[in-house]
Design a protein around this motif. Sequence first.
Motif, short mmCIF file in Angstrom:
data_model
loop_
_atom_site.label_atom_id
_atom_site.label_comp_id
_atom_site.label_asym_id
_atom_site.label_seq_id
_atom_site.Cartn_x
_atom_site.Cartn_y
_atom_site.Cartn_z
N UNK A 75 28.71 -11.77 -11.85
CA UNK A 75 28.39 -11.74 -13.28
C UNK A 75 26.89 -11.51 -13.45
N UNK A 76 26.52 -10.84 -14.52
CA UNK A 76 25.12 -10.51 -14.78
C UNK A 76 24.25 -11.76 -14.80
N UNK A 77 23.20 -11.75 -13.96
CA UNK A 77 22.24 -12.85 -13.94
C UNK A 77 22.69 -14.07 -13.17
N UNK A 78 23.88 -14.05 -12.60
CA UNK A 78 24.39 -15.22 -11.86
C UNK A 78 24.05 -15.10 -10.37
N UNK A 79 23.96 -16.24 -9.65
CA UNK A 79 23.77 -16.18 -8.19
C UNK A 79 24.95 -15.47 -7.54
N UNK A 80 24.72 -14.92 -6.38
CA UNK A 80 25.78 -14.18 -5.68
C UNK A 80 25.61 -14.35 -4.18
N UNK A 81 26.66 -13.99 -3.44
CA UNK A 81 26.66 -14.12 -1.98
C UNK A 81 26.63 -12.74 -1.34
N UNK A 82 25.88 -12.64 -0.26
CA UNK A 82 25.88 -11.45 0.58
C UNK A 82 26.25 -11.87 2.00
N UNK A 83 27.02 -11.04 2.67
CA UNK A 83 27.38 -11.30 4.05
C UNK A 83 26.57 -10.37 4.94
N UNK A 116 22.19 -15.96 -2.92
CA UNK A 116 20.93 -15.48 -3.48
C UNK A 116 20.87 -15.85 -4.96
N UNK A 117 19.92 -16.69 -5.29
CA UNK A 117 19.71 -17.10 -6.69
C UNK A 117 18.36 -16.56 -7.13
N UNK A 118 18.38 -15.40 -7.78
CA UNK A 118 17.13 -14.76 -8.18
C UNK A 118 16.39 -15.57 -9.24
N UNK A 119 17.14 -16.24 -10.12
CA UNK A 119 16.51 -16.98 -11.22
C UNK A 119 15.69 -18.15 -10.72
N UNK A 120 16.18 -18.87 -9.71
CA UNK A 120 15.47 -20.04 -9.19
C UNK A 120 14.74 -19.77 -7.89
N UNK A 121 14.78 -18.51 -7.44
CA UNK A 121 14.11 -18.13 -6.18
C UNK A 121 14.58 -19.02 -5.03
N UNK A 171 37.31 -16.24 2.14
CA UNK A 171 38.39 -17.23 2.07
C UNK A 171 37.97 -18.54 2.71
N UNK A 172 37.29 -18.46 3.85
CA UNK A 172 36.84 -19.67 4.54
C UNK A 172 35.89 -20.49 3.67
N UNK A 173 34.93 -19.81 3.02
CA UNK A 173 33.91 -20.52 2.24
C UNK A 173 34.32 -20.76 0.80
N UNK A 174 35.35 -20.08 0.34
CA UNK A 174 35.79 -20.26 -1.04
C UNK A 174 34.85 -19.61 -2.05
N UNK A 175 34.30 -18.45 -1.70
CA UNK A 175 33.38 -17.74 -2.59
C UNK A 175 33.72 -16.25 -2.59
N UNK A 176 33.17 -15.52 -3.58
CA UNK A 176 33.25 -14.06 -3.58
C UNK A 176 32.02 -13.50 -2.88
N UNK A 177 32.20 -12.41 -2.18
CA UNK A 177 31.09 -11.73 -1.51
C UNK A 177 30.75 -10.48 -2.32
N UNK A 178 29.49 -10.37 -2.73
CA UNK A 178 29.08 -9.26 -3.59
C UNK A 178 28.46 -8.11 -2.81
N UNK A 179 27.80 -8.42 -1.69
CA UNK A 179 27.12 -7.37 -0.91
C UNK A 179 27.35 -7.59 0.58
N UNK A 180 27.21 -6.49 1.33
CA UNK A 180 27.46 -6.53 2.76
C UNK A 180 26.39 -5.71 3.48
#
Length: 504
Positions: free
Chosen positions: A150-158, A182-187, A228-237
């Motif tokens: 989602x726009x402006x939200x933290x995200x996960x990269x593998x 990666x949380x760009x808002x809070x660095x 699946x293991x971590x229970x998160x969505x992956x946005x980048x690889x």
Amino acid sequence: MAMHSKKGLSASQTRRTSRRVNDSVIGSHVARPAGRRGRREDDSPVGTTRVDFSDSRRSRRATRGMVEQVDVQATSGESDADYARRRGRRGYVEEIQVRSRRRRIAVLTVAALAVVAVAAFAGVSAFFALSDSQLSLGDSNATEALVAPAEGEPYFALCTAHLGSATPAGAAEGDAYLAVRIDEATHTLTFISVPATVSVELSDGARHPLSEATSVGGDAELIRAVASLLGVDIAHFAATDAAGIERIVDIVGGVAVELDQEVDDPRAGIQVLQAGPVTLDGPSAVTLLRASNYADSYATQAKMRALFTVNLAERASSGEGLSFPTVVADGASAVSTDWSSGQIIALGEVLRPLSEVTVYAAVVPGRAVEGEGGARTYEVSDDELATMMEAVRAGNAPESAAGNVANVDRSLLTVEVRNGSGIQGAAARCGELLESDGYQVEAVGNVDDGTAYPETMVIYKDAAFEIAAKAVVSDLSAGRVVNGGDFYQFDTDLLVIIGQDWIG
């Protein structure tokens, strides 16, 4: 003195003067007396005379009162005589020429700037196009499993790296997997290291080590397994290998790290990295990332890998030596990723300076077990992983919710083991297991009250050692954590009492 009267105009002079006045008024419709046939000899309309031009057609049109062009008046407000004198003075023509030259120079300058701008845009476009083509995933199917955040939200990269091994043994564990929040808002950057030998269920319905996921279903299979293991969505690889890491480190001119312990692992490489400040070149960087023979191997390895990644990014984006875009372009061929070069550069700008970014590092909670044929498998502690990921998703430190046993430095913990099971040699065997995991086992013996304990207990008195007690339970795959208070007497950090449930 004789007086003379002023002589008046003759009739012929009066007629000529009147004709000139009438001729000077363009379009005048003041009638003048007609001749005997009502027309002038030149057939001009009444009240006008013929107007001569080099073009006969224009002469006829002007004679009929059709005016196509009239000179504009001077805008300076000066009289016709003053305007004529100004145009006739010396230097007037030179001024006109100077102004003309200035206009031509201005036009040429604007044109030149336009050409430069177009060329620069074309150059930048070509630069990014080349970088993006080298960064691209090629025939990887990774994008099938990526989920846009989602726009402006933290995200996960593998981030993955096939590091291999300096020796044939342990090659499967040479695959490194880092899930980075990666949380760009809070660095804030949170690194979760996922051991390559974690057992996961893949799309073929069977369980495999995580390192085999790509052979079953490509990069998309690997991404889905980690998600699946971590229970998160992956946005980048992003993926690289040992040669790619060496190339990137050499491009930036080395990566400085502060090591809190010596790195000496023959399976990782021939280099021995001394504790303290070290500037890594390509080969020594790969050695650091491969190394795993620490007392708390997985936790320390996760910390080392996160430390290297952040320091590499800091070095690349610091502006020292090559510019960050140049580093991205030069290193593009060493990495495969769905990120474009523009996105990488923008992320670097957002997080700069990386020295001030909050960094957390942890490993998936669990323990390594040795199976048949000496194969090692990493068993995940599901409850602790769920607790840790709850804290991570909230933006907190991985161990902030209930603690992460994988982050416990076992080499700093002292343990006493007492046998309360009635099973001969149980305490000695337990002590050996704990020592192999890095604990300082200071005493081994039997309980002194003659009681048979039905279950194994790991006892602590200081609340600061509660998470350490959980680590012992996790490593032994047995026992219950107990706050001993004043009920148990021991001088070490922890006391282990072996119960009748012991099967070690």
